[in-house]
Design an enzyme around this catalytic site. Structure first.
Site: not given
Ligand code: G3P
Length: 223
Positions: A9-10, A93, A141, A202
């Site tokens: 994930n950028f 997210h 997460e 990330a």
């Protein structure tokens, strides 16, 4: 998206804006091809189309708005992600939370369009609830570990194992990923040992001095 997979994930980091994002995506592509491993990239929305055209990797968006096409100024529809060459999307997210009704809409619309879905969750109950809307993947997460130096597989392995077991019972079609603090191959190996089919990460790559070295370590345990 094949598994086991590394999903990068950028986010909105400056290290991957514009040309820098294309450069990192190409590093991921070379490593994936040379080592025959699955690496997925999730760039910022404005870069998705050019990156999808620049690399032969699954390119995912970081979010889609749960709306139909039309007079929706500023929204990003699943149709636009598909049209730009996206292969799938993250949904819900921790940094872009959604209501369950919106998650349900987004997952169903993406399914109709042939976009794969990774629904992100913050705890076991949310994972159980989201399994019922039948995404392709659930990525658990714990928010307090996101961006930190300790991997979820070290700080809270139970949540990974418990999520894998719960999802298997509720909806065996859904595969489980885990993320937050993942930094190296050891973390990846532990995630797989706990029953996850990959990791979502990330900062460990995007903010690294040498992202290629980190990626090579990450894949060392899945190839
Ligand atoms: O989407 C993955 C992300 O939330 C994890 O962040 O920086 O802990 O790898 P990070």
């Amino acid at each position: 998206m094949k598994t086991p997979a590394i999903v990068l994930n950028f986010k909105a980091y400056t290290q991957v804006v514009g040309e820098k994002g294309i450069k990192l995506a190409k590093i991921c592509e070379n490593i994936a091809k040379e080592n025959r491993v699955e690496i997925v990239v999730a760039p910022q929305m404005v870069d998705l189309g050019v990156i999808a055209k620049s690399v032969e990797l699954p390119v995912f968006s970081q979010h889609v708005d749960p709306v139909e096409p039309g007079s929706r100024t500023g929204h990003t529809t699943p149709e636009s992600v598909k049209g730009a060459g996206g292969a799938g999307t993250l949904i819900n997210h921790s940094e872009m939370r959604m209501r369950i009704a919106d998650i349900d809409f987004a997952v169903e619309k993406c399914r109709q369009l042939g976009l794969e879905t990774i629904v992100c969750t913050n705890n076991l109950n949310v994972s159980k609830a989201c399994a019922l809307v039948n995404p392709d993947f659930i990525a658990v997460e714990p928010p307090e570990l996101i961006g930190g130096d300790v991997s979820v597989t070290t700080a809270n392995p139970e949540i990974v194992r418990n999520t894998v077991n719960a999802i298997k019972d509720i909806n065996p079609n859904v595969k489980v990923l885990c993320g937050a603090g993942v930094k190296n191959g050891k973390d990846v190996a532990k995630a797989l040992e706990l029953g996850a089919e990959g990791v979502l990460l990330a900062s460990g790559v995007v903010k690294a001095k040498n992202p290629k070295d980190v990626l090579m370590d990450l894949i060392s345990r899945i190839k």
